[in-house]
Design an enzyme around this catalytic site. Structure first.
Site, PDB file in Angstrom:
ATOM      1  CE  LYS A 115      -4.203  -1.294   1.566  1.00  0.00           C
ATOM      2  NZ  LYS A 115      -5.902  -0.947   2.502  1.00  0.00           N
ATOM      3  CE  LYS A 197      -4.912  -8.822  -2.105  1.00  0.00           C
ATOM      4  NZ  LYS A 197      -5.483  -8.356  -1.163  1.00  0.00           N
ATOM      5  CE  LYS A 200     -11.791  -4.876  -0.529  1.00  0.00           C
ATOM      6  NZ  LYS A 200     -12.549  -4.307   0.757  1.00  0.00           N
TER       7      LYS A 200
HETATM    8  P1  TYM Z   1     -10.653  -6.403   3.027  1.00  0.00           P
HETATM    9  O1  TYM Z   1     -11.391  -5.846   2.920  1.00  0.00           O
HETATM   10  O2  TYM Z   1      -9.488  -6.727   1.913  1.00  0.00           O
HETATM   11  O3  TYM Z   1     -10.880  -8.106   2.423  1.00  0.00           O
HETATM   12  C1  TYM Z   1     -12.138  -8.586   3.479  1.00  0.00           C
HETATM   13  C2  TYM Z   1     -11.981 -10.247   3.236  1.00  0.00           C
HETATM   14  O4  TYM Z   1     -11.393 -11.107   2.004  1.00  0.00           O
HETATM   15  C3  TYM Z   1     -10.633 -12.010   2.158  1.00  0.00           C
HETATM   16  N1  TYM Z   1      -9.872 -11.580   0.001  1.00  0.00           N
HETATM   17  C4  TYM Z   1      -9.970 -12.641  -0.132  1.00  0.00           C
HETATM   18  N2  TYM Z   1      -9.907 -13.937  -0.156  1.00  0.00           N
HETATM   19  C5  TYM Z   1      -9.307 -14.663  -0.714  1.00  0.00           C
HETATM   20  N3  TYM Z   1      -8.883 -13.844  -2.445  1.00  0.00           N
HETATM   21  C6  TYM Z   1      -8.858 -12.943  -2.536  1.00  0.00           C
HETATM   22  N4  TYM Z   1      -8.757 -12.260  -3.844  1.00  0.00           N
HETATM   23  C7  TYM Z   1      -9.356 -11.303  -1.829  1.00  0.00           C
HETATM   24  N5  TYM Z   1      -9.595 -10.459  -1.429  1.00  0.00           N
HETATM   25  C8  TYM Z   1      -9.625 -10.106  -0.085  1.00  0.00           C
HETATM   26  C9  TYM Z   1      -9.897 -10.841   2.790  1.00  0.00           C
HETATM   27  O5  TYM Z   1      -8.414 -12.357   2.730  1.00  0.00           O
HETATM   28  C10 TYM Z   1     -10.377 -10.912   3.575  1.00  0.00           C
HETATM   29  O6  TYM Z   1     -10.502 -11.890   4.761  1.00  0.00           O
HETATM   30  N6  TYM Z   1      -7.917  -5.925   6.991  1.00  0.00           N
HETATM   31  C11 TYM Z   1      -8.529  -6.773   6.646  1.00  0.00           C
HETATM   32  C12 TYM Z   1     -10.403  -6.193   7.389  1.00  0.00           C
HETATM   33  C13 TYM Z   1      -9.644  -6.774   8.909  1.00  0.00           C
HETATM   34  C14 TYM Z   1     -10.049  -7.630   9.262  1.00  0.00           C
HETATM   35  C15 TYM Z   1     -10.293  -7.564  10.680  1.00  0.00           C
HETATM   36  C16 TYM Z   1     -10.223  -9.227   9.215  1.00  0.00           C
HETATM   37  C17 TYM Z   1     -10.086  -5.084  10.043  1.00  0.00           C
HETATM   38  N7  TYM Z   1     -10.029  -6.211  10.922  1.00  0.00           N
HETATM   39  C18 TYM Z   1     -10.444  -8.491  12.290  1.00  0.00           C
HETATM   40  C19 TYM Z   1     -10.250  -9.913  10.308  1.00  0.00           C
HETATM   41  C20 TYM Z   1     -10.113  -9.683  11.483  1.00  0.00           C
HETATM   42  C21 TYM Z   1      -8.723  -6.763   5.374  1.00  0.00           C
HETATM   43  O7  TYM Z   1      -8.370  -5.326   4.585  1.00  0.00           O
HETATM   44  O8  TYM Z   1      -9.660  -6.979   4.937  1.00  0.00           O
END
Ligand code: TYM
Length: 334
Positions: A115, A197, A200
């Site tokens: 990032k 991967k 978004k």
């Molecule tokens: P975020 O918002 O980027 O993504 C949300 C969830 O989607 C999963 N994910 C994927 N899984 C498989 N293939 C992909 N291409 C893919 N892209 C995203 C992510 O692994 C995630 O589970 N930091 C976290 C949000 C967060 C969080 C938390 C998660 C904040 N606090 C506490 C769990 C517990 C994030 O940015 O996810």
């Protein structure tokens, strides 16, 4: 009994357009696990502002995400679905945990490195301490299990390290959480470059399936998906494009690799890509319809937001008070 259930915590950022990766890697598993745990599903709007946001858009996306959680099948009466910014304990615990996390640990985080490369003009302190807020999210609810995709594993490991360090000093304060990775779909790759991967924030819209894409767009994107040389539908390391599509098809249909390979034996990539696209439409279309229907019911969504924030605050405050006492903050006078 309900109160003997283990605790599940997870969250998603209310930024950008959610992708099929978010759905298959996380949301789908949340739904399949929600009966067995006491669940907290958070819309992590505080994490979102580590990257500049348009305020009106962030508010709208946060609400859309909360609605999506419910539309996907998470019952807001049984599960606590809420906004991170409505529970001040997240930020308060994050501050405390910042003091138990080392610069070196945060510098190693690959998401921070990625990032900060992408947003070189805005490498703010929040972006750096982002994983500490994530640790606070999880530890505040004494979570046993955290279902995430593979890309969040490093943050989960750090969460465990912080919790163990804190417990080592003050005794058993935090539960040590385990990550849960789904068997299929924990890392969905870009449709245009299967070494990356699906994300978004990808600039190429053909690289990702967005959860709100209409059926024609979904089919078109799958038709354009990058495949590998040859014409065989086979799961293998030297066929990352086809293997990614097989993974998506497995996740949407529940079929095994062998079943998929057999189904497309002797058929070309064209038939296969169309079938994958159709299987994704079959999953996303009902989800989109349910989102549209739920979004109309403003009063209902508002009541969920209010009630669940209260529930989440109640639980979060219990942990927060315990932690504040442990580190030596003065007791409140009632
Ligand atoms: P975020 O918002 O980027 O993504 C949300 C969830 O989607 C999963 N994910 C994927 N899984 C498989 N293939 C992909 N291409 C893919 N892209 C995203 C992510 O692994 C995630 O589970 N930091 C976290 C949000 C967060 C969080 C938390 C998660 C904040 N606090 C506490 C769990 C517990 C994030 O940015 O996810």
């Amino acid at each position: 009994m309900a109160d003997e259930k283990k605790v599940l915590f997870s969250g998603m950022q209310a930024t950008g357009n959610l992708t099929l990766g978010n759905y298959l890697g996380a949301l789908k598993n949340w739904v399949s696990m929600n009966e067995d745990y006491e669940c907290y599903y958070c819309v992590v709007d505080e994490h979102s502002i580590t990257v500049r946001q348009n305020p009106a858009e962030l508010r709208q996306r946060a609400r859309a995400l909360l609605t999506l959680y419910i539309a996907a099948g998470l019952d807001p009466e049984k599960n606590c679905i809420y906004y991170q910014s409505h529970v001040s304990g997240h930020a308060e615990l994050a501050w405390i945990l910042n003091c138990y996390t080392y610069m070196g640990e945060l510098q190693r985080m690959t998401q921070f490195k990625d990032k900060s490369a992408k947003h070189a003009d805005n490498i703010n302190a929040g972006l750096f301490t982002y994983p500490v807020l994530m640790a606070a999210d999880i530890l505040l609810f004494q979570a046993d299990v955290v279902p995430v995709g593979i890309d969040q594993m490093q943050h989960l490991e750090l969460t465990r390290d912080i919790a163990q360090r804190f417990n080592g000093i003050y005794g058993d304060v935090f539960k040590i959480p385990e990550a849960y990775l789904g068997k299929v779909g924990a890392k969905i790759m870009s449709l245009q470059d299967p070494s990356k991967k699906m994300s978004k924030s990808d600039e190429n819209p053909n690289a990702s399936i967005y959860l709100m894409d209409d059926p024609d767009t979904i089919i078109r994107k799958f038709k354009r998906a990058v495949t590998d040389s040859g014409s065989e539908v086979r799961y293998s390391e030297d066929k990352p494009g086809v293997s990614n599509l097989i993974d998506i098809y497995r996740a949407t249909t529940g079929k095994s690799v062998e079943e998929v390979e057999k189904e497309f034996d002797g058929k070309g990539y064209g038939d296969f890509k169309l079938a994958v696209g159709e299987s994704v439409v079959d999953v996303l279309k009902p989800l989109q319809e349910r989102v549209a229907e739920l979004s109309k019911d403003k009063t209902y969504i508002d009541s969920i937001i209010k009630n669940n924030a209260e529930r989440a605050n109640y639980v979060a405050t219990k942990t927060l008070r315990k932690v504040q006492k442990k580190v030596g903050f003065p007791e409140r006078i009632r």
